[in-house]
Design a protein around this motif. Structure first.
Motif, PDB file in Angstrom:
ATOM      1  N   GLY A 163       0.664  15.622  -0.649  1.00 48.71           N
ATOM      2  CA  GLY A 163       1.261  15.337   0.648  1.00 48.71           C
ATOM      3  C   GLY A 163       0.317  15.739   1.765  1.00 48.71           C
ATOM      4  N   SER A 164       0.837  15.758   2.972  1.00 53.53           N
ATOM      5  CA  SER A 164      -0.032  15.936   4.133  1.00 53.53           C
ATOM      6  C   SER A 164      -0.071  17.372   4.626  1.00 53.53           C
ATOM      7  CB  SER A 164       0.440  15.026   5.272  1.00 53.53           C
ATOM      8  OG  SER A 164       1.783  15.309   5.600  1.00 53.53           O
ATOM      9  N   GLY A 165      -1.277  17.852   4.829  1.00 49.86           N
ATOM     10  CA  GLY A 165      -1.544  19.062   5.592  1.00 49.86           C
ATOM     11  C   GLY A 165      -0.960  20.356   5.100  1.00 49.86           C
ATOM     12  N   SER A 166      -1.231  21.385   5.879  1.00 51.65           N
ATOM     13  CA  SER A 166      -0.711  22.718   5.665  1.00 51.65           C
ATOM     14  C   SER A 166      -0.355  23.284   7.029  1.00 51.65           C
ATOM     15  CB  SER A 166      -1.745  23.608   4.975  1.00 51.65           C
ATOM     16  OG  SER A 166      -2.080  23.089   3.701  1.00 51.65           O
ATOM     17  N   THR A 167       0.611  24.187   7.065  1.00 47.32           N
ATOM     18  CA  THR A 167       1.070  24.756   8.323  1.00 47.32           C
ATOM     19  C   THR A 167       1.067  26.271   8.231  1.00 47.32           C
ATOM     20  OG1 THR A 167       2.461  22.857   8.874  1.00 47.32           O
ATOM     21  CG2 THR A 167       3.017  24.934   9.918  1.00 47.32           C
ATOM     22  N   ARG A 168       0.628  26.948   9.299  1.00 42.26           N
ATOM     23  CA  ARG A 168       0.607  28.403   9.345  1.00 42.26           C
ATOM     24  C   ARG A 168       1.336  28.889  10.595  1.00 42.26           C
ATOM     25  NH1 ARG A 168      -3.995  26.949   6.639  1.00 42.26           N
ATOM     26  NH2 ARG A 168      -4.695  28.331   4.961  1.00 42.26           N
ATOM     27  N   MET A 169       2.234  29.854  10.406  1.00 40.41           N
ATOM     28  CA  MET A 169       2.971  30.458  11.517  1.00 40.41           C
ATOM     29  C   MET A 169       2.306  31.778  11.872  1.00 40.41           C
ATOM     30  SD  MET A 169       6.988  31.465  11.676  1.00 40.41           S
ATOM     31  CE  MET A 169       7.683  32.333  13.074  1.00 40.41           C
ATOM     32  N   VAL A 170       1.849  31.901  13.113  1.00 40.58           N
ATOM     33  CA  VAL A 170       1.099  33.077  13.552  1.00 40.58           C
ATOM     34  C   VAL A 170       2.016  34.061  14.263  1.00 40.58           C
ATOM     35  CG1 VAL A 170      -0.771  33.894  15.025  1.00 40.58           C
ATOM     36  CG2 VAL A 170      -1.024  31.753  13.755  1.00 40.58           C
ATOM     37  N   LYS A 171       1.873  35.340  13.926  1.00 42.34           N
ATOM     38  CA  LYS A 171       2.571  36.421  14.623  1.00 42.34           C
ATOM     39  C   LYS A 171       1.549  37.155  15.473  1.00 42.34           C
ATOM     40  CE  LYS A 171       6.574  38.493  14.973  1.00 42.34           C
ATOM     41  NZ  LYS A 171       7.812  37.758  15.292  1.00 42.34           N
ATOM     42  N   MET A 231       4.599  21.519  -2.279  1.00 41.98           N
ATOM     43  CA  MET A 231       3.981  22.568  -1.467  1.00 41.98           C
ATOM     44  C   MET A 231       4.342  23.955  -1.985  1.00 41.98           C
ATOM     45  SD  MET A 231       6.359  22.264   1.955  1.00 41.98           S
ATOM     46  CE  MET A 231       6.233  20.471   1.944  1.00 41.98           C
ATOM     47  N   VAL A 232       3.460  24.902  -1.683  1.00 39.45           N
ATOM     48  CA  VAL A 232       3.693  26.300  -2.012  1.00 39.45           C
ATOM     49  C   VAL A 232       3.831  27.049  -0.689  1.00 39.45           C
ATOM     50  CG1 VAL A 232       2.840  28.344  -3.207  1.00 39.45           C
ATOM     51  CG2 VAL A 232       2.326  26.069  -4.112  1.00 39.45           C
ATOM     52  N   CYS A 233       4.974  27.692  -0.489  1.00 38.63           N
ATOM     53  CA  CYS A 233       5.274  28.381   0.769  1.00 38.63           C
ATOM     54  C   CYS A 233       5.154  29.892   0.580  1.00 38.63           C
ATOM     55  CB  CYS A 233       6.682  28.036   1.237  1.00 38.63           C
ATOM     56  SG  CYS A 233       7.007  26.257   1.330  1.00 38.63           S
ATOM     57  N   PHE A 234       4.374  30.536   1.427  1.00 32.30           N
ATOM     58  CA  PHE A 234       4.143  31.976   1.359  1.00 32.30           C
ATOM     59  C   PHE A 234       4.806  32.654   2.561  1.00 32.30           C
ATOM     60  CE2 PHE A 234       0.663  29.927  -0.836  1.00 32.30           C
ATOM     61  CZ  PHE A 234       0.426  30.724  -1.949  1.00 32.30           C
ATOM     62  N   ASP A 235       5.503  33.760   2.301  1.00 29.07           N
ATOM     63  CA  ASP A 235       6.170  34.494   3.371  1.00 29.07           C
ATOM     64  C   ASP A 235       6.176  35.979   3.003  1.00 29.07           C
ATOM     65  OD1 ASP A 235       7.496  34.991   5.720  1.00 29.07           O
ATOM     66  OD2 ASP A 235       9.427  34.186   5.061  1.00 29.07           O
ATOM     67  N   VAL A 236       6.440  36.822   3.997  1.00 22.46           N
ATOM     68  CA  VAL A 236       6.492  38.268   3.797  1.00 22.46           C
ATOM     69  C   VAL A 236       7.908  38.741   4.120  1.00 22.46           C
ATOM     70  CG1 VAL A 236       5.501  40.497   4.449  1.00 22.46           C
ATOM     71  CG2 VAL A 236       4.071  38.447   4.484  1.00 22.46           C
ATOM     72  N   SER A 237       8.531  39.505   3.233  1.00 17.06           N
ATOM     73  CA  SER A 237       9.915  39.924   3.455  1.00 17.06           C
ATOM     74  C   SER A 237      10.013  41.035   4.495  1.00 17.06           C
ATOM     75  CB  SER A 237      10.560  40.381   2.141  1.00 17.06           C
ATOM     76  OG  SER A 237       9.876  41.488   1.593  1.00 17.06           O
ATOM     77  N   THR A 239       0.830  -1.210   0.000  1.00 16.04           N
ATOM     78  CA  THR A 239       0.000   0.000   0.000  1.00 16.04           C
ATOM     79  C   THR A 239       0.859   1.251   0.000  1.00 16.04           C
ATOM     80  OG1 THR A 239      -1.736  -1.171   1.213  1.00 16.04           O
ATOM     81  CG2 THR A 239      -1.837   1.226   1.204  1.00 16.04           C
ATOM     82  N   SER A 240       1.906   1.237   0.831  1.00 15.16           N
ATOM     83  CA  SER A 240       2.812   2.384   0.907  1.00 15.16           C
ATOM     84  C   SER A 240       3.504   2.625  -0.431  1.00 15.16           C
ATOM     85  CB  SER A 240       3.856   2.177   2.007  1.00 15.16           C
ATOM     86  OG  SER A 240       3.242   2.054   3.268  1.00 15.16           O
ATOM     87  N   GLN A 241       3.933   1.519  -1.066  1.00 12.26           N
ATOM     88  CA  GLN A 241       4.612   1.632  -2.359  1.00 12.26           C
ATOM     89  C   GLN A 241       3.670   2.180  -3.421  1.00 12.26           C
ATOM     90  OE1 GLN A 241       7.794   1.030  -2.500  1.00 12.26           O
ATOM     91  NE2 GLN A 241       8.022   1.557  -4.656  1.00 12.26           N
ATOM     92  N   LEU A 242       2.401   1.742  -3.372  1.00 10.21           N
ATOM     93  CA  LEU A 242       1.411   2.229  -4.329  1.00 10.21           C
ATOM     94  C   LEU A 242       1.149   3.714  -4.131  1.00 10.21           C
ATOM     95  CD1 LEU A 242      -0.650   1.672  -6.569  1.00 10.21           C
ATOM     96  CD2 LEU A 242      -2.299   1.042  -4.786  1.00 10.21           C
ATOM     97  N   MET A 243       0.996   4.131  -2.857  1.00 13.78           N
ATOM     98  CA  MET A 243       0.763   5.550  -2.563  1.00 13.78           C
ATOM     99  C   MET A 243       1.946   6.403  -2.985  1.00 13.78           C
ATOM    100  SD  MET A 243      -1.133   5.471   1.152  1.00 13.78           S
ATOM    101  CE  MET A 243      -1.120   7.255   1.249  1.00 13.78           C
ATOM    102  N   PHE A 244       3.154   5.899  -2.748  1.00 10.32           N
ATOM    103  CA  PHE A 244       4.368   6.609  -3.148  1.00 10.32           C
ATOM    104  C   PHE A 244       4.396   6.809  -4.661  1.00 10.32           C
ATOM    105  CE2 PHE A 244       8.722   6.449  -4.746  1.00 10.32           C
ATOM    106  CZ  PHE A 244       9.298   7.510  -4.075  1.00 10.32           C
ATOM    107  N   ALA A 245       4.064   5.743  -5.396  1.00 18.41           N
ATOM    108  CA  ALA A 245       4.068   5.815  -6.863  1.00 18.41           C
ATOM    109  C   ALA A 245       3.006   6.789  -7.365  1.00 18.41           C
ATOM    110  CB  ALA A 245       3.841   4.425  -7.454  1.00 18.41           C
ATOM    111  N   GLN A 246       1.827   6.776  -6.709  1.00 15.49           N
ATOM    112  CA  GLN A 246       0.756   7.691  -7.104  1.00 15.49           C
ATOM    113  C   GLN A 246       1.139   9.141  -6.829  1.00 15.49           C
ATOM    114  OE1 GLN A 246      -2.527   6.097  -4.843  1.00 15.49           O
ATOM    115  NE2 GLN A 246      -3.270   4.844  -6.539  1.00 15.49           N
ATOM    116  N   ASN A 247       1.729   9.379  -5.657  1.00 16.15           N
ATOM    117  CA  ASN A 247       2.167  10.736  -5.319  1.00 16.15           C
ATOM    118  C   ASN A 247       3.236  11.233  -6.276  1.00 16.15           C
ATOM    119  OD1 ASN A 247       0.418  10.995  -3.208  1.00 16.15           O
ATOM    120  ND2 ASN A 247       1.960  10.888  -1.591  1.00 16.15           N
TER     121      ASN A 247
END
Length: 203
Positions: A93-101, A67-73, A13-21
């Protein structure tokens, strides 16, 4: 025997998912950086998000994630600030992450008001006068550098961080004079090589 069958099933299953990804990632990469950013913005699906504000965008991939990473200079921070400073959206891939200020229960996407722009301009004008900290041509930071401007009662506290250095100083409101400046270098002897492939040119 049951354990062996379970392990075999898991591996297949892992190998199949890897190939699909991997197949999906290869297909998406052909769309190009701009199209992948548009897909990420569609995933965000928030009218409060202003793409032009997040001026540091990197699209990257490995064998199982894209993934697409967004940041502010340049960030301007006042006492009411609470926003997403940086975040990434996974297209594969898995999830998204947000860094809060800031400190609040419902952060929003970062926006720069006209009032904030004037204060940021004041900071850059002060920096680009002749002084001991140098200048920032065209008000554009080098790739990999970030600036945080925190407003205080009588001054702005500025931090500029990059891959190898960290600088900080205060700028007096009104006069624009710079004081209490400091500078230090980072130790990168422990750094690991980048495992992701960068798709297109990062801003």
């Amino acid at each position: 025997m049951k354990l062996f069958i379970y392990i075999l099933f898991f591996l297949l299953t892992s190998q199949l998912m890897f190939a699909q990804n991997k197949s999906k990632i290869d297909s998406l990469k052909k769309l190009g950086r701009d199209s992948l950013i548009k897909l990420a913005v569609k995933e965000i699906d928030n009218p409060g998000f202003d793409l032009s504000t997040y001026d540091r965008i990197i699209v990257k991939a490995d064998t199982s994630n894209l993934m697409v990473c967004f940041d502010v200079s340049v960030l301007f921070i006042d006492k009411k600030a609470c926003f997403y400073q940086s975040f990434y959206i996974s297209l594969v891939g898995s999830g998204s992450t947000r860094m809060v200020k800031g400190d609040c229960d419902e952060p929003k996407y970062y926006k720069v008001t006209d009032k904030m722009k004037k204060k940021i301009d004041f900071v850059f004008d002060s920096i680009n006068k002749e002084n001991e900290i140098g200048d920032i041509p065209d008000r554009k930071l080098d790739y990999g550098e970030n600036m945080e401007i925190t407003e205080r009662a009588d001054h702005y506290y500025v931090e500029v961080s990059g891959w190898s250095t960290f600088s900080f100083y205060k700028i007096k409101k009104g006069s624009g004079s710079i004081y209490d400046a400091g500078h230090k270098h980072y130790d990168h002897s422990w750094d690991q090589p980048e495992k992701y492939e960068i798709i297109g040119d990062g801003n």
